[in-house]
Design a protein around this motif. Structure first.
Motif, PDB file in Angstrom:
ATOM      1  N   VAL A 238       0.851  -1.287   0.042  1.00  0.00           N
ATOM      2  CA  VAL A 238       0.013   0.124  -0.011  1.00  0.00           C
ATOM      3  C   VAL A 238       0.931   1.281  -0.048  1.00  0.00           C
ATOM      4  CG1 VAL A 238      -1.920   1.317   1.271  1.00  0.00           C
ATOM      5  CG2 VAL A 238      -1.881  -1.404   1.131  1.00  0.00           C
ATOM      6  N   ILE A 239       0.624   2.168  -0.777  1.00  0.00           N
ATOM      7  CA  ILE A 239       1.087   3.404  -0.970  1.00  0.00           C
ATOM      8  C   ILE A 239       0.350   4.773  -0.903  1.00  0.00           C
ATOM      9  CG2 ILE A 239       3.098   4.855  -2.190  1.00  0.00           C
ATOM     10  CD1 ILE A 239       4.159   2.502  -3.497  1.00  0.00           C
ATOM     11  N   VAL A 240       0.478   5.508  -0.034  1.00  0.00           N
ATOM     12  CA  VAL A 240      -0.581   6.581   0.240  1.00  0.00           C
ATOM     13  C   VAL A 240       0.387   7.889   0.231  1.00  0.00           C
ATOM     14  CG1 VAL A 240      -2.005   5.434   1.379  1.00  0.00           C
ATOM     15  CG2 VAL A 240      -0.767   6.393   2.587  1.00  0.00           C
ATOM     16  N   GLY A 241      -0.328   8.785  -0.093  1.00  0.00           N
ATOM     17  CA  GLY A 241       0.154  10.290   0.187  1.00  0.00           C
ATOM     18  C   GLY A 241      -0.091  10.655   1.642  1.00  0.00           C
ATOM     19  N   THR A 242       0.149  11.951   2.246  1.00  0.00           N
ATOM     20  CA  THR A 242      -0.413  12.604   3.274  1.00  0.00           C
ATOM     21  C   THR A 242      -0.414  14.202   3.200  1.00  0.00           C
ATOM     22  OG1 THR A 242       0.222  12.787   5.627  1.00  0.00           O
ATOM     23  CG2 THR A 242       2.206  12.479   3.748  1.00  0.00           C
ATOM     24  N   ASP A 243      -1.359  14.615   3.853  1.00  0.00           N
ATOM     25  CA  ASP A 243      -1.578  15.974   4.237  1.00  0.00           C
ATOM     26  C   ASP A 243      -0.314  16.599   5.106  1.00  0.00           C
ATOM     27  OD1 ASP A 243      -3.768  17.329   2.441  1.00  0.00           O
ATOM     28  OD2 ASP A 243      -4.264  15.051   2.816  1.00  0.00           O
ATOM     29  N   ARG A 244      -0.065  15.800   6.117  1.00  0.00           N
ATOM     30  CA  ARG A 244       0.663  16.325   7.052  1.00  0.00           C
ATOM     31  C   ARG A 244       1.164  14.863   8.054  1.00  0.00           C
ATOM     32  NH1 ARG A 244      -0.518  20.741  11.584  1.00  0.00           N
ATOM     33  NH2 ARG A 244      -2.096  21.525   9.962  1.00  0.00           N
ATOM     34  N   VAL A 245       2.632  14.957   8.257  1.00  0.00           N
ATOM     35  CA  VAL A 245       3.282  13.926   9.083  1.00  0.00           C
ATOM     36  C   VAL A 245       3.908  14.613  10.281  1.00  0.00           C
ATOM     37  CG1 VAL A 245       5.004  12.310   9.199  1.00  0.00           C
ATOM     38  CG2 VAL A 245       3.639  12.558   7.277  1.00  0.00           C
ATOM     39  N   ALA A 247       5.695  15.121  14.447  1.00  0.00           N
ATOM     40  CA  ALA A 247       6.964  14.912  14.690  1.00  0.00           C
ATOM     41  C   ALA A 247       7.110  13.291  15.054  1.00  0.00           C
ATOM     42  CB  ALA A 247       7.365  15.681  15.743  1.00  0.00           C
ATOM     43  N   ASN A 248       6.165  12.773  15.583  1.00  0.00           N
ATOM     44  CA  ASN A 248       6.237  11.377  16.056  1.00  0.00           C
ATOM     45  C   ASN A 248       6.235  10.205  14.607  1.00  0.00           C
ATOM     46  OD1 ASN A 248       3.589  11.596  15.923  1.00  0.00           O
ATOM     47  ND2 ASN A 248       3.304  10.325  17.474  1.00  0.00           N
ATOM     48  N   GLY A 249       5.711  10.882  13.523  1.00  0.00           N
ATOM     49  CA  GLY A 249       5.611   9.813  12.476  1.00  0.00           C
ATOM     50  C   GLY A 249       4.103   9.617  12.405  1.00  0.00           C
ATOM     51  N   ASP A 250       3.105  10.123  13.116  1.00  0.00           N
ATOM     52  CA  ASP A 250       1.693  10.073  12.842  1.00  0.00           C
ATOM     53  C   ASP A 250       1.268  10.630  11.263  1.00  0.00           C
ATOM     54  OD1 ASP A 250       1.554   8.729  14.871  1.00  0.00           O
ATOM     55  OD2 ASP A 250       0.285  10.347  16.095  1.00  0.00           O
ATOM     56  N   VAL A 251       0.457  10.114  10.859  1.00  0.00           N
ATOM     57  CA  VAL A 251       0.103  10.349   9.284  1.00  0.00           C
ATOM     58  C   VAL A 251      -1.502  10.819   9.238  1.00  0.00           C
ATOM     59  CG1 VAL A 251      -0.129   9.502   6.983  1.00  0.00           C
ATOM     60  CG2 VAL A 251       1.813   8.842   8.395  1.00  0.00           C
ATOM     61  N   ASP A 281       5.822  17.914   9.618  1.00  0.00           N
ATOM     62  CA  ASP A 281       5.503  19.206  10.617  1.00  0.00           C
ATOM     63  C   ASP A 281       6.017  18.767  11.914  1.00  0.00           C
ATOM     64  OD1 ASP A 281       4.392  21.108  12.082  1.00  0.00           O
ATOM     65  OD2 ASP A 281       2.293  20.289  12.278  1.00  0.00           O
ATOM     66  N   PRO A 282       7.494  19.159  12.086  1.00  0.00           N
ATOM     67  CA  PRO A 282       8.152  18.915  13.419  1.00  0.00           C
ATOM     68  C   PRO A 282       7.532  19.663  14.794  1.00  0.00           C
ATOM     69  CG  PRO A 282       9.530  20.372  11.941  1.00  0.00           C
ATOM     70  CD  PRO A 282       8.117  19.933  11.193  1.00  0.00           C
ATOM     71  N   ALA A 283       6.837  20.675  14.313  1.00  0.00           N
ATOM     72  CA  ALA A 283       6.285  21.545  15.285  1.00  0.00           C
ATOM     73  C   ALA A 283       5.057  20.921  16.012  1.00  0.00           C
ATOM     74  CB  ALA A 283       5.952  22.954  14.905  1.00  0.00           C
ATOM     75  N   THR A 284       4.468  20.045  15.435  1.00  0.00           N
ATOM     76  CA  THR A 284       3.275  19.237  15.942  1.00  0.00           C
ATOM     77  C   THR A 284       3.786  17.985  16.416  1.00  0.00           C
ATOM     78  OG1 THR A 284       1.748  20.661  14.622  1.00  0.00           O
ATOM     79  CG2 THR A 284       1.048  18.418  15.383  1.00  0.00           C
ATOM     80  N   THR A 340      10.623   9.202   0.907  1.00  0.00           N
ATOM     81  CA  THR A 340      10.966  10.850   0.855  1.00  0.00           C
ATOM     82  C   THR A 340      12.063  11.127  -0.142  1.00  0.00           C
ATOM     83  OG1 THR A 340      12.990  10.988   2.551  1.00  0.00           O
ATOM     84  CG2 THR A 340      10.592  10.710   3.322  1.00  0.00           C
ATOM     85  N   GLU A 341      12.369  12.391  -0.344  1.00  0.00           N
ATOM     86  CA  GLU A 341      13.269  12.761  -1.447  1.00  0.00           C
ATOM     87  C   GLU A 341      14.641  12.256  -0.689  1.00  0.00           C
ATOM     88  OE1 GLU A 341      12.978  15.906   1.667  1.00  0.00           O
ATOM     89  OE2 GLU A 341      11.492  14.965   0.481  1.00  0.00           O
ATOM     90  N   ARG A 342      14.857  12.075   0.699  1.00  0.00           N
ATOM     91  CA  ARG A 342      16.256  11.591   1.020  1.00  0.00           C
ATOM     92  C   ARG A 342      16.377   9.738   1.011  1.00  0.00           C
ATOM     93  NH1 ARG A 342      16.514  13.146   6.932  1.00  0.00           N
ATOM     94  NH2 ARG A 342      14.082  13.113   6.862  1.00  0.00           N
ATOM     95  N   GLY A 343      15.182   9.366   0.474  1.00  0.00           N
ATOM     96  CA  GLY A 343      15.236   7.962   0.628  1.00  0.00           C
ATOM     97  C   GLY A 343      13.941   7.283   1.437  1.00  0.00           C
ATOM     98  N   VAL A 344      14.069   6.098   1.652  1.00  0.00           N
ATOM     99  CA  VAL A 344      12.875   5.431   2.228  1.00  0.00           C
ATOM    100  C   VAL A 344      13.353   5.167   3.621  1.00  0.00           C
ATOM    101  CG1 VAL A 344      11.407   3.402   2.259  1.00  0.00           C
ATOM    102  CG2 VAL A 344      12.503   3.959   0.081  1.00  0.00           C
ATOM    103  N   LEU A 345      12.697   5.599   4.731  1.00  0.00           N
ATOM    104  CA  LEU A 345      12.890   5.820   6.122  1.00  0.00           C
ATOM    105  C   LEU A 345      11.959   5.026   6.859  1.00  0.00           C
ATOM    106  CD1 LEU A 345      13.375   9.708   6.206  1.00  0.00           C
ATOM    107  CD2 LEU A 345      15.230   8.091   5.629  1.00  0.00           C
ATOM    108  N   ASP A 346      12.563   4.364   7.721  1.00  0.00           N
ATOM    109  CA  ASP A 346      11.599   3.557   8.698  1.00  0.00           C
ATOM    110  C   ASP A 346      11.134   4.344   9.816  1.00  0.00           C
ATOM    111  OD1 ASP A 346      13.899   3.611  10.178  1.00  0.00           O
ATOM    112  OD2 ASP A 346      14.459   1.524  10.401  1.00  0.00           O
ATOM    113  N   ARG A 347      11.637   5.524  10.145  1.00  0.00           N
ATOM    114  CA  ARG A 347      11.268   6.408  10.994  1.00  0.00           C
ATOM    115  C   ARG A 347      11.612   7.941  10.469  1.00  0.00           C
ATOM    116  NH1 ARG A 347      14.887   8.429  14.414  1.00  0.00           N
ATOM    117  NH2 ARG A 347      13.471   9.100  15.974  1.00  0.00           N
ATOM    118  N   ILE A 348      10.736   8.703  10.907  1.00  0.00           N
ATOM    119  CA  ILE A 348      10.943  10.119  10.259  1.00  0.00           C
ATOM    120  C   ILE A 348      11.068  10.952  11.650  1.00  0.00           C
ATOM    121  CG2 ILE A 348       8.401  11.138  10.335  1.00  0.00           C
ATOM    122  CD1 ILE A 348       8.986  11.918   7.517  1.00  0.00           C
ATOM    123  N   GLY A 349      11.894  12.243  11.464  1.00  0.00           N
ATOM    124  CA  GLY A 349      12.012  13.429  12.335  1.00  0.00           C
ATOM    125  C   GLY A 349      13.424  13.397  12.740  1.00  0.00           C
TER     126      GLY A 349
END
Length: 349
Positions: A238-245, A247-251, A281-284, A340-349
């Motif tokens: 499954v591949i989806v987009g997102t409107d906001r991710v 700081a903890n990786g919630d989508v 969105d690291p601020a949320t 992401t543009e940096r690669g496939v990450l198993d976690r974000i932030g």
């Protein structure tokens, strides 16, 4: 990407350079109509009424809207008023705030006479960057799809997606669709399960329109069919987009994404989220703090399509009151990886 056989971007400047030209997505796939936006009010209306949609595209349209406001009046008051108006159009997608902030940062130190041209140039740069980011997402996602295909050679790679995270939702390539387009172009046999995505049917209407124009094999399915297909082994990822991710990786994404993530988790199907850094969105801290837009119930209560004579008509499908939350939150624990543009990450932030 490809529209009617020609490479096309989803937003461009008008011929005179003083406005923006977008596709009216409300009419797709039944009619391809380009609309010229000539002032900030039109840009705000286009975003609010979903002539255009998708987090990166909302940001790009808003950036041009702010430039148009400054072309009419470059004063500080005009800048503040247009910025606030455009920001209020859609509360959930973080790209809107990001793009407006970039334009404001660019023009605020300048004398009024230089602001409009600088704002248009910054909006152009935002669009160019988004196209490059999506291309990079596609390249990293392509390697992921190559690896998945290698596990099951000799049959098509089946990808399920939700809503529209394609080039209509961005400036070019899309986020979730970018790896799919690049895989198809590289000769990997890809088949896409396209969720209809109620309400508004962005999958059945927009994603399917895109895939058909690019020649990618696909099937439109009811939103509730995905779980069965996963249970039967007919979905490789499954591949989806997102409107906001957050700081903890919630989508935060189109309503129904969470249900797909749950079904994927239960059936051992990898669940990927494709996004550029502008959607992070690291601020949320977590999805609990994201405002969930409640849209007009008529989006759910009515359906629009062509009649036998080709004219568009709307029909009501329920007589009851409705609620229409536009987004849901998929917890980070259900996400296999972030493309992401940096690669496939198993976690974000």
């Amino acid at each position: 990407m490809i529209l009617e056989g020609k490479p096309t971007r989803s937003i461009t400047r008008t011929a005179d350079g003083r406005g923006a030209c977008i596709l009216d997505q409300r009419l797709l796939p039944w009619e391809v109509r380009w609309v010229e936006l000539r002032d900030a009010d039109q840009a705000a209306r286009a975003i609010r009424e979903m002539w255009t949609r998708g987090a990166p595209m909302i940001g790009a349209t808003a950036a041009y809207g702010l430039a148009m406001a400054l072309a009419a009046d470059p004063s500080d008051d005009s800048l503040a008023t247009a910025d606030a108006m455009l920001h209020a159009t859609r509360p959930t997608a973080i790209n809107l705030r990001w793009a407006l902030d970039r334009v404001v940062e660019t023009v605020r130190p300048l004398p009024p006479a230089q602001r409009a041209e600088a704002a248009f140039a910054r909006a152009d740069a935002i669009c160019d960057e988004d196209a490059a980011l999506c291309r990079a997402i596609g390249e990293h996602g392509l390697e992921l799809l190559r690896a998945l295909y290698a596990r099951h050679p000799g049959r098509p790679l089946n990808i399920l997606t939700h809503c529209n995270a394609g080039w209509l939702a961005t400036v070019d390539y899309g986020t979730a669709t970018a790896p799919i387009y690049l895989a198809h172009d590289a000769g990997i046999p890809v088949h896409v399960w396209v969720d209809e995505t109620r309400p508004r049917n962005q999958g059945a209407l927009l994603t399917a329109f895109e895939l058909a124009n690019h020649g990618v094999p696909h099937s439109v399915i009811a939103d509730n069919a995905g779980g069965l297909l996963m249970m039967r082994g007919q979905v490789d990822a499954v591949i989806v987009g997102t409107d906001r991710v957050t700081a903890n990786g919630d989508v935060c994404n189109k309503i129904g994404t969470y249900l797909k993530a749950l079904a994927a988790y239960d059936n051992g199907v990898p669940f990927y989220v494709a996004l550029p850094y502008t959607t992070f969105d690291p601020a949320t801290q977590s999805g609990d703090a994201v405002p969930i837009e409640e849209r007009d119930g008529n989006e759910l209560a009515w359906l629009t399509g062509p009649t036998a004579d080709g004219a568009l008509a709307s029909v009501r499908v329920t007589a009851s009151p409705v609620r229409n939350p536009a987004f849901d939150i998929t917890p980070a624990r259900l996400v296999t990886g972030y493309i992401t543009e940096r690669g496939v990450l198993d976690r974000i932030g």
